[in-house]
Scaffold this motif. Sequence first.
Motif, PDB file in Angstrom:
ATOM      1  N   LEU A 112       0.823  -1.201   0.000  1.00 28.86           N
ATOM      2  CA  LEU A 112       0.000   0.000   0.000  1.00 28.86           C
ATOM      3  C   LEU A 112       0.862   1.258   0.000  1.00 28.86           C
ATOM      4  O   LEU A 112       0.670   2.165   0.790  1.00 28.86           O
ATOM      5  CB  LEU A 112      -0.923  -0.011   1.220  1.00 28.86           C
ATOM      6  CG  LEU A 112      -1.825  -1.244   1.302  1.00 28.86           C
ATOM      7  CD1 LEU A 112      -2.644  -1.204   2.567  1.00 28.86           C
ATOM      8  CD2 LEU A 112      -2.723  -1.340   0.097  1.00 28.86           C
TER       9      LEU A 112
ATOM     10  N   GLN B  13      -8.555  -0.951   1.133  1.00 29.76           N
ATOM     11  CA  GLN B  13      -7.150  -0.663   1.406  1.00 29.76           C
ATOM     12  C   GLN B  13      -6.265  -1.521   0.520  1.00 29.76           C
ATOM     13  O   GLN B  13      -5.295  -1.044  -0.081  1.00 29.76           O
ATOM     14  CB  GLN B  13      -6.864  -0.942   2.885  1.00 29.76           C
ATOM     15  CG  GLN B  13      -5.448  -0.602   3.326  1.00 29.76           C
ATOM     16  CD  GLN B  13      -5.202  -0.999   4.776  1.00 29.76           C
ATOM     17  OE1 GLN B  13      -6.062  -1.596   5.423  1.00 29.76           O
ATOM     18  NE2 GLN B  13      -4.033  -0.679   5.285  1.00 29.76           N
TER      19      GLN B  13
ATOM     20  N   ALA C 123      -1.968   6.103   3.063  1.00 32.13           N
ATOM     21  CA  ALA C 123      -1.610   5.519   1.772  1.00 32.13           C
ATOM     22  C   ALA C 123      -2.032   6.393   0.593  1.00 32.13           C
ATOM     23  O   ALA C 123      -1.848   6.013  -0.561  1.00 32.13           O
ATOM     24  CB  ALA C 123      -2.239   4.133   1.641  1.00 32.13           C
TER      25      ALA C 123
ATOM     26  N   ALA D 120      -2.074   5.233  -3.065  1.00 32.81           N
ATOM     27  CA  ALA D 120      -3.375   4.944  -3.670  1.00 32.81           C
ATOM     28  C   ALA D 120      -3.262   5.189  -5.169  1.00 32.81           C
ATOM     29  O   ALA D 120      -3.091   6.323  -5.608  1.00 32.81           O
ATOM     30  CB  ALA D 120      -4.442   5.845  -3.060  1.00 32.81           C
ATOM     31  N   THR D 121      -3.332   4.133  -5.965  1.00 26.91           N
ATOM     32  CA  THR D 121      -3.092   4.277  -7.396  1.00 26.91           C
ATOM     33  C   THR D 121      -4.256   3.807  -8.253  1.00 26.91           C
ATOM     34  O   THR D 121      -4.238   4.006  -9.449  1.00 26.91           O
ATOM     35  CB  THR D 121      -1.843   3.470  -7.815  1.00 26.91           C
ATOM     36  OG1 THR D 121      -2.037   2.096  -7.451  1.00 26.91           O
ATOM     37  CG2 THR D 121      -0.602   4.001  -7.126  1.00 26.91           C
ATOM     38  N   SER D 122      -5.263   3.179  -7.677  1.00 24.94           N
ATOM     39  CA  SER D 122      -6.346   2.639  -8.501  1.00 24.94           C
ATOM     40  C   SER D 122      -7.374   3.718  -8.815  1.00 24.94           C
ATOM     41  O   SER D 122      -7.355   4.816  -8.255  1.00 24.94           O
ATOM     42  CB  SER D 122      -7.024   1.470  -7.791  1.00 24.94           C
ATOM     43  OG  SER D 122      -7.930   1.937  -6.814  1.00 24.94           O
TER      44      SER D 122
ATOM     45  N   THR E 108      -5.284   7.592   0.144  1.00 24.36           N
ATOM     46  CA  THR E 108      -6.716   7.501  -0.130  1.00 24.36           C
ATOM     47  C   THR E 108      -7.439   8.663   0.534  1.00 24.36           C
ATOM     48  O   THR E 108      -7.230   8.940   1.713  1.00 24.36           O
ATOM     49  CB  THR E 108      -7.286   6.169   0.418  1.00 24.36           C
ATOM     50  OG1 THR E 108      -6.656   5.079  -0.251  1.00 24.36           O
ATOM     51  CG2 THR E 108      -8.800   6.083   0.222  1.00 24.36           C
TER      52      THR E 108
ATOM     53  N   ARG F 289      -6.048  -0.323  -2.954  1.00 27.68           N
ATOM     54  CA  ARG F 289      -5.459   1.016  -3.069  1.00 27.68           C
ATOM     55  C   ARG F 289      -6.465   2.003  -3.660  1.00 27.68           C
ATOM     56  O   ARG F 289      -6.194   2.702  -4.642  1.00 27.68           O
ATOM     57  CB  ARG F 289      -4.172   0.961  -3.893  1.00 27.68           C
ATOM     58  CG  ARG F 289      -3.063   0.189  -3.203  1.00 27.68           C
ATOM     59  CD  ARG F 289      -1.829   0.069  -4.062  1.00 27.68           C
ATOM     60  NE  ARG F 289      -2.005  -0.922  -5.120  1.00 27.68           N
ATOM     61  CZ  ARG F 289      -1.120  -1.170  -6.073  1.00 27.68           C
ATOM     62  NH1 ARG F 289       0.006  -0.492  -6.110  1.00 27.68           N
ATOM     63  NH2 ARG F 289      -1.345  -2.085  -6.998  1.00 27.68           N
TER      64      ARG F 289
END
Length: 349
Positions: free
Chosen positions: A55, A119, A152, A58-60, A154, A122
């Motif tokens: 983690l 989580q 992370a 946050a890349t999604s 988010t 991501r």
Amino acid sequence: MTVTLADVAARAQVSPATVSRVLNGNYPVAASTRERVLRAVNELDYVLNGPASSLAAATSDLVGILVNDIADPFFGIMAAAIQSEIGGPGGRAGGERLGVVCNTGGSPERELTYLTLLQRQRAAAVVLTGGAIEDSAHATAVAAKLRRLAEAGTKVVLCGRPPSPEAPEAIALTFDNRGGGSQLTEHLIGLGHRRLGYIAGPEERTTTRHRLEGHRAALAAHGIEDVPLRTVHGRYDRRSGYEATLELLRRDPSLTAVVAANDTVALGACAALRDSGRRIPDDVSVAGFDDLPFSIDAVPALTTVRLPLSEAGARAGRIAMGREEPPPGGIATVRGELMVRGSTGGPRL
């Protein structure tokens, strides 16, 4: 080092199967055991089916929307408004995010499991809607998840939910349930009512407590005794409203008004009063909360407190997407508006 299910089980002094049951929420587990497992999960920073080290950021394009019951218009309206702002199928033009609605069914375990899964994925943002569960162990576990999500990268937004003191990173758009509850009861007292029954929601929900506190504050302000027998707790559904109203009438047939925890409960109350031979509002006035779409079409139309569910959801969506600045201090109070309609009137002398 990757934390495994077995590590959590060892820390909590339970079997791996018990840990799995707690995280999946698909099997009854003793409250004390659940507490130990959730504590171990957070102490070890366990992430379901994946190491916490994955983690890094946050890349999604995923945005999680947690609701208690998607079939309940209260949650459905907010979820639709959030999704309209974050993009994806049917969403805002040019949107680049996929909104996923996570239906917790009111289960504390499921709420934690969805946060863990988001989580792991991501997620770009997470929006939690509606009241929180009043359980200190669960609140601590949720706060820990929200902090880790925020760390992370988010974006975390609470919509219609009280702020989380243990997770100050979470932006909160909180509904003024106390103020709305007080407004409703003030309205009825102003009409001359002194014998008011109250149908509250589940005792473990913050929304229930805050609305009931508003009701009691209005009674106290006018020197009216808060008679415990005139309050009944139940679910936020029509059947509960029906059954609770019959119970209130059994306890005190002289009631002249019934305040319901929400509009759906109020519909059940109206049905119970009609089936008991009482007219609304000639014999008994009824008030709800939320101003859900059907409220104005009830017969008579329902007096209620309008919460701007769609507006609050849209704002939460914009904040989650970074298109609107968070409120000062990360917290904003969303106030309701009293809607006076035909279901309330003065008591019969």
